[in-house]
Every structure is written in structure tokens, then in C-alpha cells.
Design an enzyme around this catalytic site. Structure first.
Site, PDB file in Angstrom:
ATOM      1  N   CYS A 116      12.673  42.938  15.944  1.00 54.28           N
ATOM      2  CA  CYS A 116      12.163  42.206  17.122  1.00 54.28           C
ATOM      3  C   CYS A 116      10.679  41.852  17.034  1.00 54.28           C
ATOM      4  O   CYS A 116      10.193  41.047  17.822  1.00 54.28           O
ATOM      5  CB  CYS A 116      12.426  43.006  18.389  1.00 54.28           C
ATOM      6  SG  CYS A 116      14.169  43.223  18.715  1.00 54.28           S
ATOM      7  N   HIS A 256       7.822  40.595  24.311  1.00 49.15           N
ATOM      8  CA  HIS A 256       9.191  40.576  23.773  1.00 49.15           C
ATOM      9  C   HIS A 256      10.155  40.900  24.912  1.00 49.15           C
ATOM     10  O   HIS A 256       9.893  41.774  25.739  1.00 49.15           O
ATOM     11  CB  HIS A 256       9.303  41.604  22.647  1.00 49.15           C
ATOM     12  CG  HIS A 256      10.697  41.823  22.176  1.00 49.15           C
ATOM     13  ND1 HIS A 256      11.513  40.788  21.792  1.00 49.15           N
ATOM     14  CD2 HIS A 256      11.425  42.961  22.028  1.00 49.15           C
ATOM     15  CE1 HIS A 256      12.684  41.279  21.419  1.00 49.15           C
ATOM     16  NE2 HIS A 256      12.665  42.602  21.556  1.00 49.15           N
ATOM     17  N   ASN A 286      18.138  39.658  24.979  1.00 45.88           N
ATOM     18  CA  ASN A 286      17.249  39.920  23.850  1.00 45.88           C
ATOM     19  C   ASN A 286      17.729  39.110  22.644  1.00 45.88           C
ATOM     20  O   ASN A 286      18.743  39.434  22.032  1.00 45.88           O
ATOM     21  CB  ASN A 286      17.261  41.418  23.534  1.00 45.88           C
ATOM     22  CG  ASN A 286      16.307  41.786  22.408  1.00 45.88           C
ATOM     23  OD1 ASN A 286      15.764  40.921  21.732  1.00 45.88           O
ATOM     24  ND2 ASN A 286      16.118  43.072  22.197  1.00 45.88           N
TER      25      ASN A 286
HETATM   26  O1  UT7 Z   1      14.404  44.960  21.116  1.00 41.69           O
HETATM   27  C1  UT7 Z   1      14.682  46.030  20.261  1.00 41.69           C
HETATM   28  C2  UT7 Z   1      14.329  47.310  20.869  1.00 41.69           C
HETATM   29  N1  UT7 Z   1      15.327  47.707  21.798  1.00 41.69           N
HETATM   30  C3  UT7 Z   1      14.986  48.055  23.040  1.00 41.69           C
HETATM   31  O2  UT7 Z   1      13.850  47.959  23.401  1.00 41.69           O
HETATM   32  C4  UT7 Z   1      16.063  48.642  23.930  1.00 41.69           C
HETATM   33  C5  UT7 Z   1      15.556  49.885  24.589  1.00 41.69           C
HETATM   34  N2  UT7 Z   1      16.536  50.560  25.393  1.00 41.69           N
HETATM   35  C6  UT7 Z   1      17.014  50.088  26.559  1.00 41.69           C
HETATM   36  O3  UT7 Z   1      16.695  48.983  26.937  1.00 41.69           O
HETATM   37  C7  UT7 Z   1      17.860  50.976  27.408  1.00 41.69           C
HETATM   38  O4  UT7 Z   1      17.845  52.278  26.859  1.00 41.69           O
HETATM   39  C8  UT7 Z   1      19.322  50.509  27.563  1.00 41.69           C
HETATM   40  C9  UT7 Z   1      19.371  49.254  28.406  1.00 41.69           C
HETATM   41  C10 UT7 Z   1      19.928  50.237  26.195  1.00 41.69           C
HETATM   42  C11 UT7 Z   1      20.125  51.589  28.265  1.00 41.69           C
HETATM   43  O5  UT7 Z   1      19.534  51.906  29.507  1.00 41.69           O
HETATM   44  P1  UT7 Z   1      19.236  53.421  29.901  1.00 41.69           P
HETATM   45  O6  UT7 Z   1      18.654  53.387  31.239  1.00 41.69           O
HETATM   46  O7  UT7 Z   1      18.421  54.032  28.796  1.00 41.69           O
HETATM   47  O8  UT7 Z   1      20.684  54.032  29.964  1.00 41.69           O
HETATM   48  P2  UT7 Z   1      21.293  55.264  29.154  1.00 41.69           P
HETATM   49  O9  UT7 Z   1      21.625  54.857  27.761  1.00 41.69           O
HETATM   50  O10 UT7 Z   1      20.446  56.468  29.347  1.00 41.69           O
HETATM   51  O11 UT7 Z   1      22.632  55.469  29.971  1.00 41.69           O
HETATM   52  C12 UT7 Z   1      22.647  55.920  31.331  1.00 41.69           C
HETATM   53  C13 UT7 Z   1      24.070  55.966  31.811  1.00 41.69           C
HETATM   54  C14 UT7 Z   1      24.982  56.743  30.873  1.00 41.69           C
HETATM   55  O12 UT7 Z   1      25.946  57.376  31.655  1.00 41.69           O
HETATM   56  P3  UT7 Z   1      25.823  58.937  32.042  1.00 41.69           P
HETATM   57  O13 UT7 Z   1      25.783  59.650  30.725  1.00 41.69           O
HETATM   58  O14 UT7 Z   1      24.543  59.048  32.811  1.00 41.69           O
HETATM   59  O15 UT7 Z   1      27.042  59.193  32.851  1.00 41.69           O
HETATM   60  C15 UT7 Z   1      25.622  55.671  30.040  1.00 41.69           C
HETATM   61  O16 UT7 Z   1      26.877  56.067  29.532  1.00 41.69           O
HETATM   62  O17 UT7 Z   1      24.609  54.644  31.869  1.00 41.69           O
HETATM   63  C16 UT7 Z   1      25.786  54.565  31.062  1.00 41.69           C
HETATM   64  N3  UT7 Z   1      25.835  53.243  30.446  1.00 41.69           N
HETATM   65  C17 UT7 Z   1      26.364  52.178  31.066  1.00 41.69           C
HETATM   66  N4  UT7 Z   1      26.956  52.030  32.255  1.00 41.69           N
HETATM   67  C18 UT7 Z   1      27.379  50.786  32.590  1.00 41.69           C
HETATM   68  C19 UT7 Z   1      25.349  52.862  29.243  1.00 41.69           C
HETATM   69  N5  UT7 Z   1      25.566  51.555  29.051  1.00 41.69           N
HETATM   70  C20 UT7 Z   1      26.193  51.104  30.168  1.00 41.69           C
HETATM   71  C21 UT7 Z   1      26.666  49.849  30.562  1.00 41.69           C
HETATM   72  N6  UT7 Z   1      27.241  49.738  31.769  1.00 41.69           N
HETATM   73  N7  UT7 Z   1      26.552  48.740  29.782  1.00 41.69           N
END
Ligand code: UT7
Length: 329
Positions: A116, A256, A286
Site C-alpha cells: 500500500c 492511504h 482499499n
Molecule cells: O492497507 C494495508 C494495511 N491494512 C490495514 O491497514 C487494515 C488494518 N486493519 C483493519 O482495518 C481492521 O483490523 C479490520 C477492518 C480488518 C477489522 O476490524 P477490527 O475492528 O480490527 O475487527 P477484528 O478483526 O478485531 O474483529 C472484531 C469482531 C470479531 O468478532 P469477535 O471475535 O469479537 O466475536 C470478528 O470475528 O468482528 C468480527 N468480524 C466481522 N464481523 C462482521 C471480522 N470481520 C467481520 C466482518 N463482518 N466482515
């Protein structure tokens, strides 16, 4: 004699027509519009549909639009730096393929892989050829067909990424405008958190790697988020501080587009007010190497000559960085 800077003298972009909405994703994986919107800021993203189309096919209209705006022919381009994580082929370089498609018969070129942050690395690299006097017209393209490496059964990644491409032309500027400063960083210990396991020389593609979905993007979102939110904000603040720029000196912050929460954190750390932060993540998601040039393209009409822009990015690898430039037209 005043120093020669490399200035952006034209910008154009292209996004495919197909719109993949959060609601359509709800029918594909266990997710919902509310979760995606509040956690990422994304409402929809574009997908390049059609057999046999790759990243270069989005670059062609982007570059042709740019050349038309600048009023020059493709044969005047001397160098093409194609920043992408989804090249048309492992080899030859997508820069070569693009050169052939647009008729840039006097150009040499290469692909640049920095996930990225690729477009920032490409701008900084292209600027060297202008500042040294070696070249007068350098094309820096940033784009990805992320849909080609996304598993649409993995809700952790498929909601984030989209397809798109943008391009800028770099030319010499002796009025003090152009790329003034850059801070670029890499940390290879980030490998486990964001990668594509198979298809490279360590693990060439086999039936087994395909069955294990290792040809798709793997991301530990939470870990990447922590690194991204700190490093992108810090590097943007650092480049402002070392150039004696306060928030009021900045016309536009161009971050970004990975996650709206990372963008907001960068705005808060730098002190740049929300009305000066460029955001289009809600429409494109993204697009990896495409985010920054697409932002420049969509906001081009609002930029004024001499405006101070701060570009910042963070990506897999890890890679991150910031560029300070003065808009030249
Ligand atoms: O550009 C390259 C660099 N990449 C980035 O900068 C991405 C950085 N990361 C992120 O943007 C975020 O971490 C994500 C958007 C990928 C995820 O958001 P988060 O707030 O970190 O969520 P998480 O992975 O901690 O998940 C929280 C909860 C989990 O459930 P439990 O364990 O709390 O019950 C996940 O299983 O949300 C759940 N979850 C979802 N629920 C609905 C994960 N993905 C989804 C989804 N829809 N798509």
C-alpha cells in the site's frame, strides 16, 4: 540557479464500473453493512469484471486521460514506474505491458512492489530521475486489481479491498513547487501479519496451496491496524515537523485509504482539520497502490498552485511513509 524539484503536472484515474456494495457482500459472507461501515468507513468498492483483464487494463484509460490533459503523446514518456501488488503477470513487468498498450515506445520501465506504500515509494523514486536531470517526463502509476487475490469467502479481507488505478506525470519544476521531502520506511518483520503465502519462490503454486487458499491475501487485521494507526500518523507528523509546517500550513492531507479510523487517527495526530482530509474510502475501499493517485485525481480541481500536500501511507511488509509536496498548477 534554483533547485529542480519533481512536480506532478497531470493526474488521472480509472475505476471499473462494477460496484460491489456492502449489501451484496451480506449475501456472500457473514457480515453486515453496519459492521463494515462503522469498522472501516467503506460502503462500496469497484471490481474489474471480464475475462483476461488485469491491472494494466485499468492503467490504460488512466494514462490516456492524463496524456490528453497534459497535451502530450505517449512517445514523450521516458520512464514508467508501475507500482502494484497485482501485476498482470509475475513477469514480464506490467510497466512493459502498459508501455506497449499505450504506445510509449521511447520509455523504459519497471514494476515497484511496496504494497500500500508503493505509490509513495514510486513518487520518491521517480523524483530522483527528474532531480538528477536524467529524465524530463516520468510516469508513476499506482493500481491494483485486488479482486484477483481476494477470497470472497473470507470476511476479514473481502470487505476491505477494491480495484482501481491512478497515474501522475512528474516533470521538472524550478518555481519551488513539487516533491519537497519524503520519509520512507520498511520493516520486514511485518511479513506474518499481511501476506500472500503461495505463488512466490518460497512456495510455488500447487494443487495443495490452492486447496489451502494460500493464493489469496492473508491479513491479521487487528495487528496490522495497530502498526498502521501508529506509524502512518507518526510519519505524517514527523515530515510536517521537520519542514516546520503546522496544521494551518497544510492545504490537504492525502492519506492511504485503508480504514477510516486510521485516517482519522492520522488527522488527529497531525492536527489537520477534517475539511482538509481527502477521503473517498466509502466509494472505493482499499485499492492498495491506487488509493493515493485516485485521491489526487478526484480532488485535482480543488488544488491550487503552491498548496502544501502531505501524503501518507502504510502497507504490508510492513512499509510506510510520507511525502511533502507543493502542488504545481
Ligand atoms: O492497507 C494495508 C494495511 N491494512 C490495514 O491497514 C487494515 C488494518 N486493519 C483493519 O482495518 C481492521 O483490523 C479490520 C477492518 C480488518 C477489522 O476490524 P477490527 O475492528 O480490527 O475487527 P477484528 O478483526 O478485531 O474483529 C472484531 C469482531 C470479531 O468478532 P469477535 O471475535 O469479537 O466475536 C470478528 O470475528 O468482528 C468480527 N468480524 C466481522 N464481523 C462482521 C471480522 N470481520 C467481520 C466482518 N463482518 N466482515
Amino acid at each position: 540557479m534554483s533547485k529542480i524539484h519533481a512536480a506532478i503536472t497531470a493526474v488521472h484515474g480509472y475505476v471499473p464500473d462494477y460496484v460491489l456494495t456492502n449489501h451484496e457482500l451480506e449475501t456472500m459472507v457473514d457480515t453486515n453493512d453496519e459492521w463494515i461501515t462503522t469498522r472501516t468507513g467503506i460502503k462500496e468498492r469497484r471490481i474489474l469484471k471480464g475475462e483476461g483483464l488485469g491491472t494494466s487494463d485499468m492503467a490504460v484509460p488512466a494514462v490516456e486521460g492524463l496524456l490528453k490533459k497534459r497535451g502530450i503523446g505517449a512517445d514523450e514518456i521516458e520512464l514508467i514506474i508501475f507500482c502494484t501488488s497485482t501485476p498482470d503477470y509475475v513477469f514480464p513487468a506490467t510497466a512493459n505491458i502498459l508501455a506497449d498498450k499505450i504506445g510509449a515506445k521511447n520509455a523504459w520501465g519497471y514494476d515497484l512492489q511496496a504494497t500500500c506504500s508503493g505509490f509513495l515509494f514510486g513518487l520518491a523514486t521517480g523524483a530522483q530521475f527528474i532531480e538528477s536531470g536524467k529524465h524530463k517526463k516520468v510516469l508513476v502509476v499506482g493500481g491494483d486489481k485486488m479482486s484477483s487475490i481476494i477470497n470472497y469467502k473470507d470476511r476479514a479481507t473481502c470487505i476491505i479491498f477494491g480495484d482501481g488505478c491512478g497515474a501522475v506525470l512528474l516533470e521538472p519544476n524550478d518555481e519551488g513547487n513539487g516533491i519537497i521531502d519524503s520519509i520512507l520506511r520498511s520493516d520486514g518483520s511485518g511479513l506474518p501479519f499481511l501476506n500472500q503465502q503461495a505463488g512466490g519462490s518460497v512456495k510455488p503454486a500447487t494443487h495443495e496451496t490452492i486447496d489451502a487458499n494460500e493464493h489469496y491475501v492473508y491479513q491479521e487485521g487487528k495487528s496490522v491496524f495497530k502498526f498502521a494507526v501508529t506509524n502512518m500518523a507518526e510519519v505524517a507528523a514527523e515530515i510536517m515537523e521537520r519542514n516546520n509546517l503546522g496544521p494551518d500550513d497544510i492545504a490537504w492531507l492525502v492519506p492511504h485509504q485503508a480504514n477510516k479510523r486510521i485516517i482519522d487517527a492520522t488527522a488527529i495526530r497531525t492536527g489537520v482539520s477534517a475539511d482538509k482530509v481527502i477521503i473517498n474510502i466509502e466509494r472505493y475501499g482499499n485499492t492498495t497502490n491506487g488509493t493515493l493517485p485516485l485521491c489526487l485525481w478526484e480532488w485535482e480541481d480543488k488544488f491550487k498552485k503552491g498548496d502544501n500536500l502531505i501524503l501518507a501511507a502504510f502497507g504490508g511488509g510492513f512499509t510506510w511513509g510520507s511525502i511533502y509536496l507543493k502542488w504545481a498548477y
